[in-house]
Design a protein around this motif. Structure first.
Motif, PDB file in Angstrom:
ATOM      1  N   PHE A   1       0.865  -1.059   0.000  1.00  0.00           N
ATOM      2  CA  PHE A   1       0.058  -0.008   0.031  1.00  0.00           C
ATOM      3  C   PHE A   1       1.071   1.271  -0.155  1.00  0.00           C
ATOM      4  N   VAL A   2       0.657   2.110  -0.793  1.00  0.00           N
ATOM      5  CA  VAL A   2       1.176   3.323  -0.696  1.00  0.00           C
ATOM      6  C   VAL A   2       0.500   4.524  -0.519  1.00  0.00           C
ATOM      7  N   HIS A   3       0.433   4.980   0.871  1.00  0.00           N
ATOM      8  CA  HIS A   3      -0.482   6.408   1.120  1.00  0.00           C
ATOM      9  C   HIS A   3       0.571   7.300   0.746  1.00  0.00           C
ATOM     10  N   PHE A   4       0.104   8.212  -0.243  1.00  0.00           N
ATOM     11  CA  PHE A   4       0.793   9.486  -0.576  1.00  0.00           C
ATOM     12  C   PHE A   4      -0.161  10.466  -1.095  1.00  0.00           C
TER      13      PHE A   4
ATOM     14  N   GLN B   1     -16.002   4.028   9.612  1.00  0.00           N
ATOM     15  CA  GLN B   1     -15.225   5.151  10.358  1.00  0.00           C
ATOM     16  C   GLN B   1     -15.453   6.414   9.805  1.00  0.00           C
ATOM     17  N   LYS B   2     -15.760   7.454  10.503  1.00  0.00           N
ATOM     18  CA  LYS B   2     -16.215   8.509  10.255  1.00  0.00           C
ATOM     19  C   LYS B   2     -15.383   9.949  10.826  1.00  0.00           C
ATOM     20  N   VAL B   3     -14.363   9.655  11.534  1.00  0.00           N
ATOM     21  CA  VAL B   3     -13.425  10.277  12.140  1.00  0.00           C
ATOM     22  C   VAL B   3     -12.113   9.937  12.101  1.00  0.00           C
ATOM     23  N   ASP B   4     -11.189  10.846  12.025  1.00  0.00           N
ATOM     24  CA  ASP B   4      -9.542  10.309  12.124  1.00  0.00           C
ATOM     25  C   ASP B   4      -9.255  10.144  13.476  1.00  0.00           C
ATOM     26  N   ASP B   5      -9.489   8.683  13.748  1.00  0.00           N
ATOM     27  CA  ASP B   5      -9.037   7.991  15.192  1.00  0.00           C
ATOM     28  C   ASP B   5      -8.100   7.385  15.199  1.00  0.00           C
ATOM     29  N   ASN B   6      -7.015   7.777  15.540  1.00  0.00           N
ATOM     30  CA  ASN B   6      -5.816   6.856  15.520  1.00  0.00           C
ATOM     31  C   ASN B   6      -6.108   5.249  16.191  1.00  0.00           C
ATOM     32  N   SER B   7      -6.830   5.541  17.123  1.00  0.00           N
ATOM     33  CA  SER B   7      -7.247   3.999  17.955  1.00  0.00           C
ATOM     34  C   SER B   7      -7.655   3.020  17.156  1.00  0.00           C
ATOM     35  N   PHE B   8      -8.550   3.504  16.119  1.00  0.00           N
ATOM     36  CA  PHE B   8      -9.034   2.601  15.018  1.00  0.00           C
ATOM     37  C   PHE B   8      -7.977   1.781  14.454  1.00  0.00           C
ATOM     38  N   SER B   9      -6.939   2.351  14.269  1.00  0.00           N
ATOM     39  CA  SER B   9      -5.786   1.251  13.614  1.00  0.00           C
ATOM     40  C   SER B   9      -5.332   0.312  14.402  1.00  0.00           C
ATOM     41  N   LYS B  10      -5.577   0.558  15.653  1.00  0.00           N
ATOM     42  CA  LYS B  10      -5.032  -0.439  16.588  1.00  0.00           C
ATOM     43  C   LYS B  10      -6.095  -1.517  17.181  1.00  0.00           C
ATOM     44  N   ARG B  11      -7.452  -1.371  16.902  1.00  0.00           N
ATOM     45  CA  ARG B  11      -8.263  -1.990  17.428  1.00  0.00           C
ATOM     46  C   ARG B  11      -8.442  -3.375  16.784  1.00  0.00           C
TER      47      ARG B  11
ATOM     48  N   ARG C   1       4.611   1.662   9.817  1.00  0.00           N
ATOM     49  CA  ARG C   1       4.810   2.992  10.732  1.00  0.00           C
ATOM     50  C   ARG C   1       3.388   3.203  11.528  1.00  0.00           C
ATOM     51  N   PRO C   2       3.508   3.758  12.552  1.00  0.00           N
ATOM     52  CA  PRO C   2       2.476   3.907  13.056  1.00  0.00           C
ATOM     53  C   PRO C   2       1.150   4.456  12.508  1.00  0.00           C
ATOM     54  N   ASN C   3       1.754   5.557  11.587  1.00  0.00           N
ATOM     55  CA  ASN C   3       0.574   6.204  10.885  1.00  0.00           C
ATOM     56  C   ASN C   3       0.618   5.492   9.438  1.00  0.00           C
ATOM     57  N   TRP C   4      -0.536   6.022   8.628  1.00  0.00           N
ATOM     58  CA  TRP C   4      -0.745   5.455   7.288  1.00  0.00           C
ATOM     59  C   TRP C   4       0.269   6.437   6.294  1.00  0.00           C
ATOM     60  N   PHE C   5      -0.117   7.992   6.655  1.00  0.00           N
ATOM     61  CA  PHE C   5       0.647   8.865   5.788  1.00  0.00           C
ATOM     62  C   PHE C   5       1.890   9.138   6.571  1.00  0.00           C
ATOM     63  N   TYR C   6       2.938   9.583   5.832  1.00  0.00           N
ATOM     64  CA  TYR C   6       4.343   9.825   6.569  1.00  0.00           C
ATOM     65  C   TYR C   6       4.084  11.055   7.526  1.00  0.00           C
ATOM     66  N   ASP C   7       4.944  10.586   8.613  1.00  0.00           N
ATOM     67  CA  ASP C   7       4.943  11.651   9.586  1.00  0.00           C
ATOM     68  C   ASP C   7       6.519  11.454  10.202  1.00  0.00           C
TER      69      ASP C   7
ATOM     70  N   LEU D   1       3.760   1.543   2.873  1.00  0.00           N
ATOM     71  CA  LEU D   1       4.973   2.241   2.867  1.00  0.00           C
ATOM     72  C   LEU D   1       4.788   3.501   2.340  1.00  0.00           C
ATOM     73  N   PRO D   2       4.840   4.593   3.335  1.00  0.00           N
ATOM     74  CA  PRO D   2       4.449   5.866   3.077  1.00  0.00           C
ATOM     75  C   PRO D   2       5.480   6.941   2.952  1.00  0.00           C
ATOM     76  N   PRO D   3       5.632   7.198   1.579  1.00  0.00           N
ATOM     77  CA  PRO D   3       6.778   8.138   1.171  1.00  0.00           C
ATOM     78  C   PRO D   3       6.801   9.235   1.674  1.00  0.00           C
ATOM     79  N   ASP D   4       7.827  10.182   1.987  1.00  0.00           N
ATOM     80  CA  ASP D   4       8.170  11.296   2.511  1.00  0.00           C
ATOM     81  C   ASP D   4       7.573  12.408   1.979  1.00  0.00           C
ATOM     82  N   ARG D   5       8.053  13.677   2.099  1.00  0.00           N
ATOM     83  CA  ARG D   5       7.634  14.852   1.223  1.00  0.00           C
ATOM     84  C   ARG D   5       8.529  15.231   0.266  1.00  0.00           C
ATOM     85  N   ARG D   6       9.622  14.468   0.207  1.00  0.00           N
ATOM     86  CA  ARG D   6      10.470  14.411  -1.125  1.00  0.00           C
ATOM     87  C   ARG D   6       9.950  13.622  -1.943  1.00  0.00           C
ATOM     88  N   GLY D   7       8.984  12.791  -1.888  1.00  0.00           N
ATOM     89  CA  GLY D   7       8.462  11.757  -2.697  1.00  0.00           C
ATOM     90  C   GLY D   7       8.944  10.476  -2.844  1.00  0.00           C
ATOM     91  N   LEU D   8       9.885  10.068  -1.732  1.00  0.00           N
ATOM     92  CA  LEU D   8      10.850   8.910  -1.458  1.00  0.00           C
ATOM     93  C   LEU D   8      10.630   8.221  -0.360  1.00  0.00           C
TER      94      LEU D   8
END
Length: 476
Positions: A28-31, A238-248, A280-286, A317-324
């Motif tokens: 999966f590439v979340h970008f 899912q209706k809100v950006d709830d980080n606990s959803f990914s761990k449920r 990573r813990p998140n789907w999009f790069y942080d 695998l979420p790419p960073d702001r460089r696009g890498l």
């Protein structure tokens, strides 16, 4: 009326489901806009000028995926913020209105082309929820808009192996809840990309039920037909950006396919499981996650439990702001690939002699279990639901993994099996592993041991078991 064991055993995958299952492990590439705003869920009010990945390199993504042994990439072509990674003709919220490549870029095309150039398959994620589009909530108008965008993706980028829908569904700017026309979406996909599986909110591949990488002990591919609508229920979406959803982890439905379940339903379908989780813990790069990338050992265990638990693994695998893809992620993926190839590159049982209880019928005799092919199998005579297979490797080998595979083209049949080994003919069998389902693939994780002779005993099956593969391995 209860589903009979024989009926369940004769439910089989479609050709598209079979080809998907054989992919096993893909990315999966979340970008997108979220990468630049620091959000996981955007609101659709972002300025397109924020999107500018100046070092974007689709080939880098593909090469990292290949280094880990992945077989494809699913790109988030549009997330909930509505920003499109292709120059859609139906919105101004896209790369066409960004500074990236002076508005002349098409990220979907570059990723699709890079995948095909390097032998990977390409799939698309298109969020039904669109927080930018004003027609969202006006159900007929928005469904037409969504079908237009889906048509662009399915018509202009070559063969698509998967269309991945999630069920997130919140209110539109007009305060109304959109009613997705799933049947119209599916009809269009079947027309334009008949070989593509429709995943999660779709009839071909089901969500495992969590984003934490949790697996059921027995992951049946034949499940109640009602499950195909589970992720489409608005009240559960899912209706809100709830980080606990990914761990449920929802453990209320650990049993989806045993005889007890079959006795309570009147229809079952072939609906195999996919596990989606992020490196990573998140789907999009942080950037705060740079030191929280899953380790090689964690990734290896995840692979074995998912792919080796009759599922496919979709790893983000979420790419960073460089696009890498970040160096930490890239390093761990490369090391994972080395560990997978080192462990599973050589079947220690290849060339062994095989003794079977019962006569081999179908495609060849019992030796075909060791031929490395997915289109051959050994089975007992019709009506014989138990079996024993004994393998002589010719010499004592160190091992800690055994892989079993059923010939799922003809269904999923094995319900209970036992593994044992010994060093010589004169010894008693030493128990190694007691298992339930096999399905497409079962990786039996063992403590390091040694043995020359191995026994697979099928203790219970729904019809005559069809065994396609047996493998013995040692981790590196």
């Amino acid at each position: 009326m209860a589903v009979t064991i024989e009926t369940a055993a004769r439910v089989t995958p479609s050709e598209r489901q079979l080809l998907w299952q054989q992919m096993e492990f893909y990315a999966f590439v979340h970008f997108g806009m979220n990468t630049f705003t620091g959000k996981q869920w955007g609101f659709g009010d972002e300025d397109p000028s924020l999107f500018n990945p100046t070092e974007f390199d689709a080939n880098q993504w593909v090469q990292i995926c290949q280094s880990a042994g992945m077989t494809g990439i699913i790109l988030t072509c549009k997330h909930h913020d509505g920003f499109c990674l292709w120059p859609s003709s139906f919105t101004n919220h896209s790369v066409k209105f960004s500074p990236w490549k002076n508005g002349q870029g098409d990220m979907v095309r570059e990723v699709a082309d890079a995948c095909r150039a390097h032998g990977l398959k390409f799939g698309v994620y298109l969020s039904p929820w669109d927080r930018h589009e004003l027609s969202y909530g006006d159900s007929p108008a928005y469904n037409n808009y969504f079908l237009n965008q889906l048509t662009e993706l399915l018509s202009n980028y070559g063969e698509i192996f998967c269309v991945w829908f999630d069920g997130a569904c919140g209110e539109g700017k007009n305060g109304k809840r959109q009613q997705y026309d799933w049947d119209a979406y599916y009809t269009l996909i079947r027309d334009l990309q008949p070989n593509a599986v429709i995943s999660v909110c779709g009839p071909d591949v089901r969500w495992c039920g969590n984003e934490a990488g949790h697996m059921r002990a027995s992951e049946w591919s034949v499940v109640p037909a009602s499950m195909k609508d589970n992720e489409k229920v608005h009240a559960k979406s899912q209706k809100v950006d709830d980080n606990s959803f990914s761990k449920r982890i929802d453990t209320r439905e650990e049993d989806l396919g045993t005889r007890e379940v079959l006795a309570q339903v009147d229809e079952v379908i072939w609906y195999p499981s996919e596990v989606d989780t992020s490196i990573r813990p998140n789907w999009f790069y942080d950037p705060a996650d740079n030191d929280l990338v899953k380790t090689v050992d964690q990734l290896f265990e995840l692979y074995e439990k998912t792919v080796g638990g009759n599922s496919c693994l979709l790893l983000n695998l979420p790419p960073d702001r460089r696009g890498l893809i970040h160096e930490n992620d890239a390093r761990n993926m490369s090391e994972l690939g080395k560990k997978l190839r080192g462990t599973y590159g050589t079947n220690l049982a290849r060339g062994a002699s095989v003794r079977a209880s019962g006569s081999g019928i179908g495609n060849g005799d019992a030796l075909c279990i060791l031929d490395g092919r997915s289109d051959t199998y050994w089975t007992t005579p019709e009506g014989v639901a138990t079996a024993e297979l004994e393998f002589d490797l010719g010499s004592i080998k160190l091992f800690d993994r055994i892989i079993l595979q059923e010939y799922i083209t003809s269904g999923q049949r094995v319900e209970r099996f036992h593994l044992a080994c010994k060093d010589s003919d004169e010894e008693e069998w030493r128990p190694l592993y007691d298992g339930t389902i096999i399905g497409y693939k079962r990786i039996c994780r063992l403590n390091e041991s040694r043995g020359r002779f191995f026994r697979l005993r099928i203790a219970e099956a729904r019809l005559n078991p069809m065994i396609s593969s047996f493998g013995v391995y040692i981790t590196t």
